[in-house]
Structures are given as C-alpha cells and as structure tokens.
Design a protein around this motif. Structure first.
Motif, PDB file in Angstrom:
ATOM      1  N   TYR A 171      -6.170  -0.658  13.673  1.00  0.00           N
ATOM      2  CA  TYR A 171      -5.341  -0.363  13.875  1.00  0.00           C
ATOM      3  C   TYR A 171      -4.601   0.721  14.612  1.00  0.00           C
ATOM      4  O   TYR A 171      -4.855   1.576  14.064  1.00  0.00           O
ATOM      5  N   ILE A 185      -6.538   3.534  11.539  1.00  0.00           N
ATOM      6  CA  ILE A 185      -6.435   2.745  10.824  1.00  0.00           C
ATOM      7  C   ILE A 185      -7.277   1.954  10.627  1.00  0.00           C
ATOM      8  O   ILE A 185      -7.282   0.853  11.388  1.00  0.00           O
ATOM      9  N   PHE A 191      -4.440   6.354   1.552  1.00  0.00           N
ATOM     10  CA  PHE A 191      -3.516   5.568   0.771  1.00  0.00           C
ATOM     11  C   PHE A 191      -4.492   4.908  -0.331  1.00  0.00           C
ATOM     12  O   PHE A 191      -4.906   5.743  -0.628  1.00  0.00           O
ATOM     13  N   GLY A 192      -3.812   4.597  -1.552  1.00  0.00           N
ATOM     14  CA  GLY A 192      -3.766   3.759  -2.451  1.00  0.00           C
ATOM     15  C   GLY A 192      -4.310   2.423  -1.899  1.00  0.00           C
ATOM     16  O   GLY A 192      -4.678   1.453  -0.650  1.00  0.00           O
ATOM     17  N   GLY A 193      -5.360   1.758  -2.888  1.00  0.00           N
ATOM     18  CA  GLY A 193      -6.294   0.633  -2.585  1.00  0.00           C
ATOM     19  C   GLY A 193      -5.684  -0.267  -2.604  1.00  0.00           C
ATOM     20  O   GLY A 193      -5.961  -1.661  -2.294  1.00  0.00           O
ATOM     21  N   TYR A 228       1.170  -1.405   0.297  1.00  0.00           N
ATOM     22  CA  TYR A 228       0.014   0.083  -0.143  1.00  0.00           C
ATOM     23  C   TYR A 228       0.584   1.639   0.095  1.00  0.00           C
ATOM     24  O   TYR A 228       1.812   1.572   0.949  1.00  0.00           O
ATOM     25  N   LYS A 263     -10.266  -5.376   1.756  1.00  0.00           N
ATOM     26  CA  LYS A 263      -9.955  -4.192   1.374  1.00  0.00           C
ATOM     27  C   LYS A 263      -9.032  -3.104   1.400  1.00  0.00           C
ATOM     28  O   LYS A 263      -8.239  -3.892   2.043  1.00  0.00           O
ATOM     29  N   GLY A 264      -9.218  -2.238   1.365  1.00  0.00           N
ATOM     30  CA  GLY A 264      -7.831  -1.202   1.627  1.00  0.00           C
ATOM     31  C   GLY A 264      -7.559  -0.446   3.026  1.00  0.00           C
ATOM     32  O   GLY A 264      -8.496  -0.504   3.589  1.00  0.00           O
ATOM     33  N   LEU A 265      -6.212   0.015   2.884  1.00  0.00           N
ATOM     34  CA  LEU A 265      -6.006   0.887   4.187  1.00  0.00           C
ATOM     35  C   LEU A 265      -7.276   1.923   4.176  1.00  0.00           C
ATOM     36  O   LEU A 265      -7.274   2.668   2.977  1.00  0.00           O
ATOM     37  N   GLN A 295      -9.112  -0.705   8.070  1.00  0.00           N
ATOM     38  CA  GLN A 295      -9.547  -1.745   6.792  1.00  0.00           C
ATOM     39  C   GLN A 295     -10.473  -2.675   6.201  1.00  0.00           C
ATOM     40  O   GLN A 295     -10.597  -4.159   8.041  1.00  0.00           O
TER      41      GLN A 295
END
Lengths: 110, 118
Positions: free
Chosen positions: B94, B37, A101-103, A89, B43-45, B39
């Motif tokens: 997180y 953070i 963030f990026g995906g 990421y 999926k992404g952060l 998630q």
C-alpha cells in the motif's frame, strides 16, 4: 523492533461495547501520544479511525474512541453495528522516525 | 480531497527488484511524507518507509538495506523499489501519506498484490 501486541480476536453483540488493547513498551506506545487505529474490511485498504490516541477524523462515528494508559492503548467501539466487523490495527511512533503496527484484531459482531 | 492511485508489476521471481508507483492528486505535494506499507497474505501491516518532498527519508531498519523510495514532484508520483526479493516479500503493498508533523496514515492507495514465485 517487535510488533505491538493485540488480541487476535474480539467479539460482541449488536449494541454492546467492545475494547481492543494494544500493548507496547515505553519506547513506543508509552513514550509518545502518537497512537493511531485503522479499520480494515476484507480485501480493502485500511481506514484511519483514531489518531493521536483519542482523536477522530472527520466522518468517523463517535462510537469509536481511543485511550491510553502507560504502555497500553485501547480502542473502544460502542453500540456495535454489523458494519463494524473488520480487522483493527494499532500503530505507534517508535522513535528514531520508526513506526510499528500491532498484529491486528479480528472483531466479530455476533 | 487527497487520493492515491498505485500500480506496478504483480509477479516477480526471487532475486528480482520490486517496483511500484503511486500517484497523488487533490492537493499540494509539499508538507507531506509519502509512505509505503505492506501486508503479507493473512498477516498484519508492516511500515516499509517514507520520504518527504525535501528528500528526507526514513526506512524500517529490517528492510533498509534493500529499500529505495523516490519522488517525482513534477508528476506528483512516488515510487518504491525493493531489491533481491524472496517469497517472504509476497504481500499487498500500500502507498499512503501523512502530514509532515503528524504520525497517522491517511489516505491510503488501493493496494497492489505482489507475488514472488520461481
């Protein structure tokens, strides 16, 4: 604010090099030298690999390098090893105390 | 060496308030930002927000109306509260930290899965 754009997947054979891109705008990636990269193995917390575009924390192998051109940052992994298989990421400062963030990119070592 | 250990309730019903705590050990609590953070599964952060020991806080605009981050400097702990949760808030959460004039997150806590289900 939209997430930074990363390719969903990347792959390479052991010993090869692979580059993962992270595209943003002039308001984030292009506007600041505060791009960082994180490695995440399944079920684990992310780990910092690159900060401030191209700096490596202590303990990160020099096979990992970062760069930036315009609104796109890149992470290059040279001499691919099996343990490099993970999700990666990018993250950028986006002004006004925001971070995005990026995906994420799933790196497969063939 | 800075280490973060987090805990909190893992199962919530819609409209309840998520509450997580993260403990810091291995150094000074000062001159750092303390961060959350999340998630979603698969999926992404997503950066949620942060606070420093002076009480200065920054939040993701998309979550700002529901998020509160607080610090207990005497215990070297910081907490996240997210109100009015829905299924969309189901994620691994997180905790992390960054030095005051840096923008990278290091270290990270181990993560806590929070599931929102009726």
């Amino acid at each position: 604010q939209s997430a930074l754009t990363q390719p969903p997947s990347a792959s390479g054979s052991p010993g090869q090099s692979v580059t993962i891109s992270c595209s943003g705008t002039s308001s984030d990636v292009g506007g600041y030298d505060y791009v960082s990269w994180y490695q995440q193995h399944p079920g684990k917390a992310p780990k910092l690999m690159i900060y401030e575009v191209n700096k490596r924390p202590s303990g990160v192998p020099d096979r990992f390098s970062g760069s930036k051109s315009g609104n796109t940052a890149s992470l290059t992994v040279s001499g691919l090893q099996a343990e490099d298989e993970a999700d990666y990421y990018c993250c950028s400062y986006a002004g006004s105390n925001n971070k995005i963030f990026g995906g994420g990119t799933k790196l497969t070592v063939l | 060496q800075v280490q973060l250990q987090q805990w909190g309730a893992g199962l919530l019903k819609p409209s309840e308030t998520l509450s997580l705590t993260c403990a810091f050990n291995g150094g000074s609590f000062s001159n750092y930002y303390w961060i959350w953070i999340r998630q979603p599964p698969g999926k992404g952060l997503e950066w949620i927000g942060e606070m420093n020991d002076s009480g200065r806080s920054n939040y993701n605009p998309s979550l700002k109306s529901r998020v509160t981050i607080s610090l207990d400097t005497s215990k070297k702990q910081f907490s996240l509260r997210l109100s009015s949760v829905t299924a969309a808030d189901t994620a691994v959460y997180y905790c992390a930290s960054r030095r005051e004039y840096s923008f990278e997150f290091d270290p990270w806590g181990q993560g806590t899965l929070v599931t929102v289900s009726p």
